[in-house]
Design a protein around this motif. Structure first.
Motif, mmCIF file in Angstrom:
data_model
loop_
_atom_site.group_PDB
_atom_site.id
_atom_site.type_symbol
_atom_site.label_atom_id
_atom_site.label_comp_id
_atom_site.label_asym_id
_atom_site.label_seq_id
_atom_site.Cartn_x
_atom_site.Cartn_y
_atom_site.Cartn_z
ATOM 1 N N ALA A 306 7.631 81.726 106.438
ATOM 2 C CA ALA A 306 8.193 82.977 105.931
ATOM 3 C C ALA A 306 9.728 82.972 105.972
ATOM 4 O O ALA A 306 10.380 83.376 105.014
ATOM 5 C CB ALA A 306 7.647 84.139 106.750
ATOM 6 N N ILE A 307 10.298 82.475 107.064
ATOM 7 C CA ILE A 307 11.761 82.550 107.196
ATOM 8 C C ILE A 307 12.453 81.555 106.271
ATOM 9 O O ILE A 307 13.501 81.846 105.703
ATOM 10 C CB ILE A 307 12.181 82.400 108.675
ATOM 11 C CG1 ILE A 307 11.751 83.663 109.403
ATOM 12 C CG2 ILE A 307 13.688 82.176 108.814
ATOM 13 C CD1 ILE A 307 12.229 83.838 110.779
ATOM 14 N N GLY A 309 11.698 80.962 103.454
ATOM 15 C CA GLY A 309 11.708 81.519 102.104
ATOM 16 C C GLY A 309 12.741 82.625 101.911
ATOM 17 O O GLY A 309 12.860 83.184 100.830
ATOM 18 N N ILE A 310 13.506 82.957 102.945
ATOM 19 C CA ILE A 310 14.491 84.044 102.803
ATOM 20 C C ILE A 310 15.874 83.446 102.545
ATOM 21 O O ILE A 310 16.423 82.755 103.407
ATOM 22 C CB ILE A 310 14.523 84.937 104.082
ATOM 23 C CG1 ILE A 310 13.133 85.502 104.367
ATOM 24 C CG2 ILE A 310 15.559 86.042 103.929
ATOM 25 C CD1 ILE A 310 13.052 86.365 105.624
ATOM 26 N N VAL A 384 9.585 90.078 109.399
ATOM 27 C CA VAL A 384 9.972 89.216 108.275
ATOM 28 C C VAL A 384 10.255 90.065 107.040
ATOM 29 O O VAL A 384 11.244 89.852 106.331
ATOM 30 C CB VAL A 384 8.853 88.178 107.993
ATOM 31 C CG1 VAL A 384 9.039 87.548 106.632
ATOM 32 C CG2 VAL A 384 8.853 87.106 109.079
ATOM 33 N N GLN A 385 9.400 91.044 106.826
ATOM 34 C CA GLN A 385 9.592 91.922 105.676
ATOM 35 C C GLN A 385 10.945 92.648 105.766
ATOM 36 O O GLN A 385 11.695 92.719 104.798
ATOM 37 C CB GLN A 385 8.461 92.944 105.676
ATOM 38 C CG GLN A 385 8.175 93.497 104.311
ATOM 39 C CD GLN A 385 6.941 94.401 104.385
ATOM 40 O OE1 GLN A 385 6.344 94.614 105.460
ATOM 41 N NE2 GLN A 385 6.561 94.935 103.259
ATOM 42 N N ARG A 386 11.254 93.124 106.946
ATOM 43 C CA ARG A 386 12.525 93.839 107.129
ATOM 44 C C ARG A 386 13.723 92.910 106.952
ATOM 45 O O ARG A 386 14.730 93.293 106.361
ATOM 46 C CB ARG A 386 12.580 94.455 108.535
ATOM 47 C CG ARG A 386 11.635 95.609 108.701
ATOM 48 C CD ARG A 386 11.788 96.152 110.097
ATOM 49 N NE ARG A 386 10.888 97.260 110.345
ATOM 50 C CZ ARG A 386 11.006 98.079 111.374
ATOM 51 N NH1 ARG A 386 11.987 97.905 112.237
ATOM 52 N NH2 ARG A 386 10.165 99.069 111.561
ATOM 53 N N GLU A 388 13.822 90.239 105.173
ATOM 54 C CA GLU A 388 13.880 89.906 103.747
ATOM 55 C C GLU A 388 14.602 91.026 102.981
ATOM 56 O O GLU A 388 15.481 90.749 102.163
ATOM 57 C CB GLU A 388 12.450 89.759 103.232
ATOM 58 C CG GLU A 388 12.323 88.808 102.086
ATOM 59 C CD GLU A 388 10.858 88.393 101.883
ATOM 60 O OE1 GLU A 388 9.962 88.933 102.560
ATOM 61 O OE2 GLU A 388 10.650 87.510 101.062
ATOM 62 N N GLU A 389 14.244 92.250 103.297
ATOM 63 C CA GLU A 389 14.848 93.390 102.586
ATOM 64 C C GLU A 389 16.340 93.503 102.902
ATOM 65 O O GLU A 389 17.168 93.650 102.000
ATOM 66 C CB GLU A 389 14.155 94.687 102.988
ATOM 67 C CG GLU A 389 12.851 94.916 102.220
ATOM 68 C CD GLU A 389 12.006 96.031 102.836
ATOM 69 O OE1 GLU A 389 10.802 95.990 102.604
ATOM 70 O OE2 GLU A 389 12.564 96.891 103.570
ATOM 71 N N GLY A 392 18.228 90.500 101.646
ATOM 72 C CA GLY A 392 18.142 90.526 100.177
ATOM 73 C C GLY A 392 19.261 91.345 99.553
ATOM 74 O O GLY A 392 19.747 91.044 98.455
#
Ligand SMILES: Cc1ncc(COP(=O)(O)O)c(C=O)c1O
Length: 396
Positions: A306-307, A309-310, A384-386, A388-389, A392
Motif C-alpha cells: 500500500a505505501i 503505491g503512494i 493508509v487511506q488517510r 494517501e489523501e 495526494g
C-alpha cells in the motif's frame, strides 16, 4: 535545587514522548490513528494471564533473590538452550524490569566515562541515551538504506578504537526491521571478538522474523564470543506483555555477577507476578508466538504494497523482522514549504492525515518516518487511506 549534570543533559525518550502526545490528543477527542508505539496490540496468552492471577493469590509476596527466582532462572536457561542453542547456567542469567533495564545494567557494568560504544544506525533511541547517561560516547556507524540499513564488516573495523568497550547489536532491528543473516552475524562477531570488544546483543525481536533465517545469536558463534557477549531479551514483544515489565540478561558469569550487585542496590528483583508471567510464557504452548508472527507478517505485506503505491512516500528496504517500517519522506520534505526534515513531516502528517508516525531523526535515520505495524489491520487500512489523501493533495 541542584540537578546533576548527568540528568540535566538527559532528554526524555522521543518515542515514549511522541506516543504519549498522540495518546493525549486521542483521549482529548482527536480522531488520530497512532502507529507510533512499539507494543503488540494483542493480549498476553491466556495461560500467562492465568499464571499471574494464580501467583497473585497463592504465590510469593515477599522479597526474593535479586536475579529472579531459581525456578524462573532455570526455565530461562532451558528456554535459551531450546530457542538459541545458548548454554548458560542459572548463575549467568538475571531478570530485570524489561529488556530496557537489562540493557542499562549490561552497559553500566562496562562503561567508564569517556569509553566508546559502537551503535549501529538506524538505532533504538534508548541506546545512545543510556550510553551518554553512563558518561560513554556513542560511536555511530551508519547502515545505509542502499545496503538494507545494515553495516559492513569494514565499517566495524574502522569504528573500533582502543577506547571501544562494546558494540550494541540489535537483530532484527528497531526501527528498520533489517535482519542480519547467520553468515553476517558470524563475520561481525568474529571482528569484535578479534578486538576483544564486548557485545551487547539486543534480541528482543528474535522470534519475529519473516525471511532470512535461521536466527543466530553472536553469543553462540564461538566459545570466545560467548565469553564476550551478553544477550538482552524480553517478553514485551514475543508474548505481548510490555506493561508487565520483565526482561533478562544472559552472559558470562563475571559480567552477570556485577549486574546482580548493581540491580540489588538499584531496584532489586522485578515483580514476582511478572516473573510468574515470564515462567508461564517460556514453558507454555508456543503456538501463540507463531500466530502473532503470521499476523505481523500479513500486516507488513499489506503496508509494503500500500505505501509503495503512494507518490511521495517510498519503501527502500522491506523489513525482514520486528514490526516496524521506515518510510522514506525526502520528497515530502522538499514539497512542504518550511519543512526541514522528518520531524516536520511527522508533525504535518499528524495535522493533515491525523496519523501519528515517529520521525526518523530520533533513530539516526533522517529522511524517514517509522511506522509501527503493531496495530490492527483495520487501523492500518484507515491510516493508509488517510496518508494517501493527505499526500495526494501535494500533487507529487
Ligand atoms: C530494540 C528494543 N530493545 C529493547 C526494548 C525494550 O523492551 P522492554 O519492554 O522489555 O523493556 C525495545 C522496546 O521498544 C526495543 O525496541
Amino acid at each position: 535545587m541542584h540537578i546533576s549534570n548527568r540528568l540535566n543533559s538527559l532528554k526524555p525518550s522521543a518515542t515514549v514522548a511522541f506516543t504519549e502526545k498522540a495518546r493525549t490528543l486521542k483521549q482529548a477527542g482527536h480522531d488520530l490513528i497512532v502507529l507510533a508505539a512499539g507494543e503488540p496490540d494483542f493480549a498476553p496468552p491466556r495461560h500467562v494471564r492465568e499464571a499471574v492471577a494464580r501467583e497473585a493469590f497463592e504465590g510469593v509476596t515477599r522479597y526474593g533473590p535479586t536475579p529472579g527466582s531459581l525456578e524462573a532462572r532455570e526455565a530461562l536457561v532451558e528456554y535459551l538452550e531450546r530457542t538459541k542453542g545458548l548454554h548458560v547456567s542459572a548463575n549467568q542469567v538475571i531478570f530485570s524490569n524489561g529488556a530496557k533495564q537489562a540493557l542499562f545494567n549490561a552497559l553500566a557494568a562496562l562503561i567508564d566515562p569517556g569509553d566508546e560504544v559502537i551503535v549501529l544506525a538506524p538505532y533504538w533511541v534508548t541506546y545512545t541515551a543510556q550510553v551518554e547517561l553512563l558518561g560513554g560516547i556513542g560511536r555511530i556507524v551508519v547502515g545505509e538504506s542502499s545496503r538494507g540499513f545494515k553495516v559492513t564488516p569494514e565499517q566495524i573495523r574502522e569504528a573500533l578504537t582502543p577506547k571501544t568497550r562494546c558494540i550494541i547489536f540489535n537483530n532484527p532491528s528497531n526501527p528498520s526491521g533489517a535482519f542480519y543473516t547467520a553468515d553476517e552475524v558470524r563475520e561481525l562477531t568474529e571482528i569484535c571478538v578479534g578486538a576483544e570488544c564486548a557485545i551487547v546483543s539486543d534480541e528482543v525481536y528474535d522470534m519475529i522474523i519473516y525471511e532470512g533465517g535461521p536466527y543466530l545469536s553472536p553469543a553462540v558463534v564461538s566459545d570466545k564470543a560467548g565469553e564476550l557477549t551478553a544477550v538482552v531479551g524480553g517478553f514485551s514483544k514475543t508474548y505481548a506483555m510490555p506493561g508487565w515489565r520483565i526482561g533478562y540478561l544472559a552472559g558470562p558469569e563475571p559480567w552477570i555477577k556485577k549486574v546482580i550487585a548493581f540491580q540489588g542496590q538499584a531496584t532489586h528483583h522485578p515483580s514476582a507476578l511478572s516473573q510468574a508471567a515470564a515462567l508461564a510464557a517460556m514453558t507454555g504452548d508456543q503456538q501463540v508466538v507463531e500466530e502473532m508472527r503470521q499476523e505481523f507478517r500479513k500486516r507488513r505485506d499489506f503496508l509494503l504494497d500500500a505505501i509503495s503505491g503512494i507518490p511521495g512516500l517510498s519503501v527502500e528496504v522491506p523489513p525482514q523482522g520486528a514490526f516496524y517500517l521506515l518510510v522514506g519522506v525526502t520528497e515530502l520534505v522538499e514539497a512542504l514549504p518550511d519543512a526541514d526534515g522528518s520531524n516536520d513531516v511527522s508533525l504535518w502528517l499528524l495535522e493533515e492525515a491525523k496519523v501519528a508516525l515517529v520521525p526518523g531523526d530520533v533513530f539516526g535515520a533522517e529522511g524517514f518516518v517509522r511506522v509501527s505495524y503493531a496495530a490492527s489491520m483495520e487501523d492500518l487500512e484507515r491510516a493508509v487511506q488517510r496518508l494517501e489523501e493527505a499526500v495526494g493533495k501535494l500533487g507529487l
